[in-house]
Write a protein that holds these residues in place. Structure first.
Motif, PDB file in Angstrom:
ATOM      1  N   LYS B  12       0.817  -1.216   0.000  1.00 54.66           N
ATOM      2  CA  LYS B  12       0.000   0.000   0.000  1.00 54.66           C
ATOM      3  C   LYS B  12       0.845   1.259   0.000  1.00 54.66           C
ATOM      4  O   LYS B  12       0.389   2.317  -0.419  1.00 54.66           O
ATOM      5  CB  LYS B  12      -0.922   0.004   1.219  1.00 54.66           C
ATOM      6  N   ILE B  13       2.053   1.161   0.556  1.00 56.19           N
ATOM      7  CA  ILE B  13       2.921   2.339   0.591  1.00 56.19           C
ATOM      8  C   ILE B  13       4.322   1.949   0.128  1.00 56.19           C
ATOM      9  O   ILE B  13       4.681   0.773   0.100  1.00 56.19           O
ATOM     10  CB  ILE B  13       2.991   2.983   1.999  1.00 56.19           C
ATOM     11  N   ASP B  15       8.573   3.909  -0.353  1.00 55.19           N
ATOM     12  CA  ASP B  15       9.552   4.689   0.404  1.00 55.19           C
ATOM     13  C   ASP B  15       9.432   6.195   0.216  1.00 55.19           C
ATOM     14  O   ASP B  15       9.856   6.965   1.075  1.00 55.19           O
ATOM     15  CB  ASP B  15      10.968   4.243   0.030  1.00 55.19           C
ATOM     16  N   ARG B 266       7.745 -13.725  -0.161  1.00 55.59           N
ATOM     17  CA  ARG B 266       7.968 -13.627   1.283  1.00 55.59           C
ATOM     18  C   ARG B 266       9.418 -13.280   1.589  1.00 55.59           C
ATOM     19  O   ARG B 266       9.793 -13.166   2.749  1.00 55.59           O
ATOM     20  CB  ARG B 266       7.618 -14.964   1.963  1.00 55.59           C
ATOM     21  N   ASN B 267      10.251 -13.149   0.570  1.00 54.06           N
ATOM     22  CA  ASN B 267      11.656 -12.816   0.818  1.00 54.06           C
ATOM     23  C   ASN B 267      12.139 -11.817  -0.232  1.00 54.06           C
ATOM     24  O   ASN B 267      11.769 -11.916  -1.396  1.00 54.06           O
ATOM     25  CB  ASN B 267      12.519 -14.084   0.774  1.00 54.06           C
ATOM     26  N   THR B 268      12.963 -10.873   0.200  1.00 53.90           N
ATOM     27  CA  THR B 268      13.459  -9.845  -0.732  1.00 53.90           C
ATOM     28  C   THR B 268      14.540 -10.372  -1.670  1.00 53.90           C
ATOM     29  O   THR B 268      14.905  -9.696  -2.630  1.00 53.90           O
ATOM     30  CB  THR B 268      14.062  -8.655   0.048  1.00 53.90           C
ATOM     31  N   GLU B 301       2.247  -7.902  -0.475  1.00 56.36           N
ATOM     32  CA  GLU B 301       2.353  -6.970   0.653  1.00 56.36           C
ATOM     33  C   GLU B 301       3.349  -7.406   1.714  1.00 56.36           C
ATOM     34  O   GLU B 301       3.639  -6.648   2.633  1.00 56.36           O
ATOM     35  CB  GLU B 301       0.984  -6.784   1.306  1.00 56.36           C
ATOM     36  N   PHE B 302       3.868  -8.622   1.623  1.00 53.23           N
ATOM     37  CA  PHE B 302       4.896  -9.039   2.575  1.00 53.23           C
ATOM     38  C   PHE B 302       6.239  -8.408   2.225  1.00 53.23           C
ATOM     39  O   PHE B 302       7.202  -8.517   2.979  1.00 53.23           O
ATOM     40  CB  PHE B 302       5.022 -10.559   2.601  1.00 53.23           C
ATOM     41  N   LEU B 303       6.318  -7.791   1.055  1.00 51.58           N
ATOM     42  CA  LEU B 303       7.573  -7.180   0.592  1.00 51.58           C
ATOM     43  C   LEU B 303       7.468  -5.663   0.650  1.00 51.58           C
ATOM     44  O   LEU B 303       6.395  -5.095   0.503  1.00 51.58           O
ATOM     45  CB  LEU B 303       7.830  -7.565  -0.868  1.00 51.58           C
ATOM     46  N   PRO B 304       8.627  -4.988   0.782  1.00 55.28           N
ATOM     47  CA  PRO B 304       8.627  -3.551   0.552  1.00 55.28           C
ATOM     48  C   PRO B 304       8.273  -3.290  -0.934  1.00 55.28           C
ATOM     49  O   PRO B 304       8.542  -4.144  -1.782  1.00 55.28           O
ATOM     50  CB  PRO B 304      10.077  -3.134   0.831  1.00 55.28           C
TER      51      PRO B 304
END
Lengths: 327, 329
Positions: B12-13, B15, B266-268, B301-304
């Motif tokens: 949703k957001i 940086d 779930r992981n960057t 949404e689990f990620l930036p």
């Protein structure tokens, strides 16, 4: 002397408004790190003084210098970067740490603060660390091949810190693993990692576990190599005491007797009732009395009220126990 | 030809201050500094933006990013009469939380749940939009029932509500409707019950729409190939990394459309193009191209937001190159 039914805290306390403001200013570069540190010390001093005044037996520094229980260590350890924002729930976001390189403890992370807090009181101050499994579970992993390897690397780093805390005089070292109950199949990894973290320690070791689906990890969690397990008892939907009747709890218990997620203040009688219920399952010398979890999400005054109730309730139960033993 | 899609939510957001408008506006709304209609306009704007971002990243069937959803339960259960939404509980093995709904009376949804959102998203997108619902079984398992007194009864009622909603979505022009049912993978023994609930739900499925059942937060060990008998057009599965699901797919022929979640949301850590190409090669042998979509394994949404964008761009680049190479041959 530590009395029977010692009172203590799980770790964090709310930050006073002046410190919240200072942290916001420091993050924008409006005040220096040195200035921020002055505010953190002032708040720590106030919390130590408050705990002494009301008669808490084992003190904590309240973690005035930590933002988040995982991020603080991730920012201080080598091998981490801090990511962009991810959402936790509602409009709450946090910066989830990212492991990008070999994890190493470059320098002591909590020792100076422990020493500072301990210098302010003659009562024991607990050393407070976050456990390797929880740091792993709450971070992105871009470096290690799997969850286990990252957890074990973190365990070594936390072990070094725990040894330094002991050297600095900590008689109690708490290594929190709130993430434990989420994946019951990984309990063996938690146990292995905690074995590394607490290896060779003579201090009393404690772990705090919450968000309980304890049914799935009990009695297996009794194999976590610590002297004491601290649990949220008042906010649990499960009747933990019933569970412990079926299979005896073989360690000391940190007994959470006030709900940290609620504004409502428990009455002294409610808290006494919770301690007395526990005494039906545990021997008195097994029990340490504290809030369910860190109090940092409460307002300062709410947190103080909850701590006062705990101390008063524990004192009365102690008195009753002493009278009963005289009869 | 295989296409590239997403699973459900989108960060949703981000940086930058512009990307944080929703967070700011929600805080302003809480302080009563802006009105409900003003907040809605911000949600519209952010929805429009995240649809654009998906299209810019090369996604061919997008979602509205569930910008209006707090979590997979709250948004729906606040609109269904008979539920009271309560305290926070952890959502499966994530570090995110949902509000537990308690069913305290007969359930009904006189008004549609997500049709308006679908119409808005459709109007804002130049590519097809997939409508999203949480499945009846997962809603029933994660909620607390104080009215029906029986999981099956409770879930069947939810199935009839979601069935009606599917019809409304089809009338509004939805071609793809996805149901998330992660709870099944934690309660595999309940597959017979799950099937009965889904037969009821599918009874309402209109002709001509593609229904997708997304099953993540676990693998299909013990459920495959039986899940292929469920009345849906497509199954969505976690096939990121070395998921157990790969072994199962090799064991028995996959007879439905597949949404293959090959990118880890779930992981960057970024997947390499090579790794994704290898997965596409293997998928091509398991499922005919027309029956195959690829996507991340979870909502994003689990990620930036930056990591989400990068992962999507990488996935669609690899898919495009892969398709191009196949066309040339």
């Amino acid at each position: 002397m530590i009395p029977i039914l010692p009172t203590t805290s799980v770790g964090s306390f709310p930050k006073p408004d002046y410190l919240k403001k200072a942290r916001a200013q420091a993050s924008k570069g409006e005040i220096s790190e040195k200035k921020l540190r002055e505010f953190e010390e002032k708040a720590t001093r106030e919390w130590i003084q408050f705990q002494e005044e009301i008669g808490i037996d084992i003190l904590v520094d309240g973690e005035m210098y930590r933002g988040d229980m995982v991020t603080y260590f991730a920012e201080t350890l080598k091998g981490f970067e801090i990511s962009g924002l991810v959402r936790s729930y509602g409009n709450r976001y946090y910066r989830k740490p990212v492991v990008v390189d070999k994890v190493k403890r470059a320098k002591p992370m909590t020792i100076e603060w422990f020493q500072f807090a301990q210098s302010l009181t003659k009562k024991p101050v607990k050393g407070m660390l976050t456990g390797p499994y929880t740091i792993m579970d709450w971070s992105f992993n871009e470096y290690y091949p799997d969850r286990r390897e990252l957890t074990l690397a973190l365990a070594e780093a936390i072990h070094e810190e725990a040894l330094d805390l002991e050297k600095a005089g900590a008689q109690f070292i708490q290594i929190d693993e709130p993430a434990v109950s989420v994946r019951p199949e990984e309990l063996p990894l938690v146990i292995e990692a905690m074995g590394i973290a607490t290896r060779g320690l003579r201090a009393k070791t404690i772990t705090h576990i919450c968000y309980g689906d304890f049914e799935k990890i009990y009695p297996g969690m009794l194999d976590i190599p610590v002297d004491q397990i601290d649990l949220e008892i008042s906010n649990s939907t499960l009747n933990l005491l019933e569970l412990f009747k079926k299979h005896p709890f073989t360690k000391e218990i940190g007994l959470g007797v006030v709900d940290v997620h609620s504004h409502a203040l428990e009455s002294k009688d409610v808290v006494k009732g919770r301690i007395e219920d526990a005494l039906k399952v545990f021997r008195p010398e097994q029990i340490y009395v504290d809030p369910d979890c860190g109090l940092k999400t409460r307002e300062v005054e709410e947190a103080k009220d909850k701590l006062r109730v705990i101390v008063e309730a524990a004192k009365e139960v102690r008195k009753e126990l002493a009278q009963a033993s005289r009869v | 030809m295989m296409n590239v899609t997403v699973v459900s939510h989108y960060p949703k957001i981000g940086d930058t201050p512009e990307e944080q408008v929703l967070r700011r506006s929600l805080a302003q709304f809480d302080r009563k500094e802006i009105t409900a209609p003003e907040l809605e306009r911000v949600k519209d704007e952010v929805t429009r933006r995240v649809i654009e971002e998906q299209i810019e990243a090369g996604i061919e069937v997008v979602t509205d990013g569930q910008i209006r959803w707090d979590d997979p339960l709250t948004y729906l259960t606040r609109k269904i009469k008979g539920f009271r939404v309560t305290g926070l509980l952890r959502y499966f093995d994530t570090n995110t939380f949902y509000r537990q709904p308690i069913c305290e009376g007969e359930l009904s949804s006189p008004e549609s749940l997500v049709v308006k959102d679908f119409q808005f998203a459709k109007g804002a997108s130049s590519v097809p939009v997939k409508a999203l619902l949480t499945g009846p079984y997962t809603l029933a398992k994660l909620a607390q029932d104080k009215h029906y007194g029986d999981l099956e009864k409770f879930a069947l009622k939810l199935a009839s509500i979601l069935g009606e909603e599917t019809k409304r979505l089809a009338q509004a022009g939805a071609k793809f409707v996805q149901f998330d049912e992660p709870a099944l993978l934690n309660h595999k023994k309940e597959l017979p019950l799950f099937k009965r609930i889904w037969e009821k739900l599918a009874f309402s499925f209109p002709q001509g729409i593609e229904t997708i059942l997304f099953l993540n937060f676990g693998d299909l060990e013990g459920l495959y190939p039986e899940v292929l008998t469920l009345p849906v057009t497509a199954l969505g599965l976690d096939l990121a990394g070395k998921s157990e699901n790969w072994k199962l797919l090799r064991r028995a022929r996959f007879t439905k459309k597949l949404v293959a979640g090959i990118v880890d949301a779930r992981n960057t850590k970024m997947e390499s193009e090579e790794e994704l190409r290898e997965k596409l090669e293997e998928l091509k042998d398991l499922v005919p191209g027309n029956n195959l979509s690829v996507s991340p394994n979870y909502g994003l949404e689990f990620l930036p937001r930056n990591a989400a964008r990068k992962k999507l761009a990488c996935l669609s680049k690899v898919v495009r190159e892969f398709r191009g190479a196949k066309v040339k041959v």
